[in-house]
Design a protein around this motif. Sequence first.
Motif, mmCIF file in Angstrom:
data_model
loop_
_atom_site.group_PDB
_atom_site.id
_atom_site.type_symbol
_atom_site.label_atom_id
_atom_site.label_comp_id
_atom_site.label_asym_id
_atom_site.label_seq_id
_atom_site.Cartn_x
_atom_site.Cartn_y
_atom_site.Cartn_z
ATOM 1 N N LEU A 56 16.589 11.024 87.429
ATOM 2 C CA LEU A 56 16.021 11.868 88.516
ATOM 3 C C LEU A 56 17.263 12.404 89.120
ATOM 4 C CD1 LEU A 56 13.423 9.678 89.921
ATOM 5 C CD2 LEU A 56 13.157 11.201 88.074
ATOM 6 N N LEU A 57 17.143 13.811 89.492
ATOM 7 C CA LEU A 57 18.030 14.648 89.931
ATOM 8 C C LEU A 57 17.310 15.119 91.087
ATOM 9 C CD1 LEU A 57 20.704 16.393 90.090
ATOM 10 C CD2 LEU A 57 19.422 18.157 88.853
ATOM 11 N N LEU A 58 17.971 14.515 92.317
ATOM 12 C CA LEU A 58 17.427 14.874 93.730
ATOM 13 C C LEU A 58 18.483 14.659 94.827
ATOM 14 C CD1 LEU A 58 17.715 11.541 95.023
ATOM 15 C CD2 LEU A 58 16.270 11.060 93.343
ATOM 16 N N ASN A 59 18.022 15.227 95.807
ATOM 17 C CA ASN A 59 18.997 15.324 97.041
ATOM 18 C C ASN A 59 19.016 14.102 97.935
ATOM 19 O OD1 ASN A 59 19.577 16.143 100.092
ATOM 20 N ND2 ASN A 59 20.404 17.852 98.806
ATOM 21 N N HIS A 60 20.331 13.785 98.130
ATOM 22 C CA HIS A 60 20.567 12.532 98.712
ATOM 23 C C HIS A 60 21.452 12.642 100.168
ATOM 24 C CE1 HIS A 60 21.255 8.299 99.421
ATOM 25 N NE2 HIS A 60 22.700 8.415 99.223
ATOM 26 N N VAL A 61 20.938 11.928 100.889
ATOM 27 C CA VAL A 61 21.776 12.108 102.334
ATOM 28 C C VAL A 61 22.909 11.095 101.941
ATOM 29 C CG1 VAL A 61 21.927 11.525 104.653
ATOM 30 C CG2 VAL A 61 20.088 12.929 103.772
ATOM 31 N N CYS A 62 24.087 11.363 101.653
ATOM 32 C CA CYS A 62 25.247 10.432 101.522
ATOM 33 C C CYS A 62 26.165 10.042 102.837
ATOM 34 C CB CYS A 62 26.236 11.105 100.440
ATOM 35 S SG CYS A 62 26.625 12.627 100.863
ATOM 36 N N GLN A 63 26.143 10.881 103.672
ATOM 37 C CA GLN A 63 26.898 10.694 105.201
ATOM 38 C C GLN A 63 25.609 10.784 106.139
ATOM 39 O OE1 GLN A 63 28.297 9.087 106.977
ATOM 40 N NE2 GLN A 63 30.414 9.872 106.847
ATOM 41 N N PRO A 64 25.019 9.646 106.384
ATOM 42 C CA PRO A 64 24.043 9.855 107.494
ATOM 43 C C PRO A 64 24.520 9.790 108.824
ATOM 44 C CG PRO A 64 24.140 7.525 106.706
ATOM 45 C CD PRO A 64 25.077 8.379 106.008
ATOM 46 N N ALA A 74 23.083 16.928 95.892
ATOM 47 C CA ALA A 74 22.501 16.388 94.665
ATOM 48 C C ALA A 74 23.038 15.202 93.989
ATOM 49 C CB ALA A 74 22.322 17.689 93.493
ATOM 50 N N ILE A 75 22.371 14.384 93.457
ATOM 51 C CA ILE A 75 22.893 13.005 92.702
ATOM 52 C C ILE A 75 21.934 12.973 91.665
ATOM 53 C CG2 ILE A 75 23.978 12.144 94.581
ATOM 54 C CD1 ILE A 75 21.911 10.128 94.717
ATOM 55 N N PHE A 76 22.464 12.164 90.349
ATOM 56 C CA PHE A 76 21.548 11.603 89.667
ATOM 57 C C PHE A 76 21.187 10.080 89.922
ATOM 58 C CE2 PHE A 76 23.429 14.868 86.956
ATOM 59 C CZ PHE A 76 22.423 15.366 86.234
ATOM 60 N N VAL A 77 20.112 9.437 89.752
ATOM 61 C CA VAL A 77 19.760 8.208 89.579
ATOM 62 C C VAL A 77 18.983 7.839 88.256
ATOM 63 C CG1 VAL A 77 19.739 7.776 92.087
ATOM 64 C CG2 VAL A 77 17.507 8.418 91.084
ATOM 65 N N ARG A 78 19.242 6.823 87.556
ATOM 66 C CA ARG A 78 18.661 6.629 86.219
ATOM 67 C C ARG A 78 17.264 5.897 86.560
ATOM 68 N NH1 ARG A 78 17.677 2.620 82.909
ATOM 69 N NH2 ARG A 78 18.714 1.093 84.069
#
Length: 155
Positions: A56-64, A74-78
Amino acid sequence: MSFRITGLSPEPFRELFGLDDAELARRGARRIVADAKPGFPDRIEMRDAEPGETLLLLNHVCQPAATPYHASHAIFVREGAEVPYDRVDEVPEVMRGRMLSLRAFDAEGMMVDADLTEGREIESLIARLFANPEVAYIHAHNAKRGCYSGRIDRG
């Protein structure tokens, strides 16, 4: 200097696994089938997906943090990934083969330093950044596309 690299928890993504493409699109995500390796880095298991695996290609809050450095990308998660990468003094291959941007943050989430490194040389930059006692943690990002790669804490 000992360090610990961790992937993302699968928990926030589980509800997306198996959704149809229309529902994923409504949530701002897309299903992608890996067609090459490397190229599709899973952020849970911290490995490149094998050709044919779905991500899944989606937006992720990496620095909250509630600071000017609050960030998402954007990141990938399997799809179906369940066991997050969590190792001390080991760098996953998904980081080794890429140019990385390491961003060092203090306990309040303010960036205090940053630099670029080839993944195969990451340990020396981690040691340099953690030599500063203000640095509480480091975020690694792929330098070319800017995707969040993983979190690095003191070991």
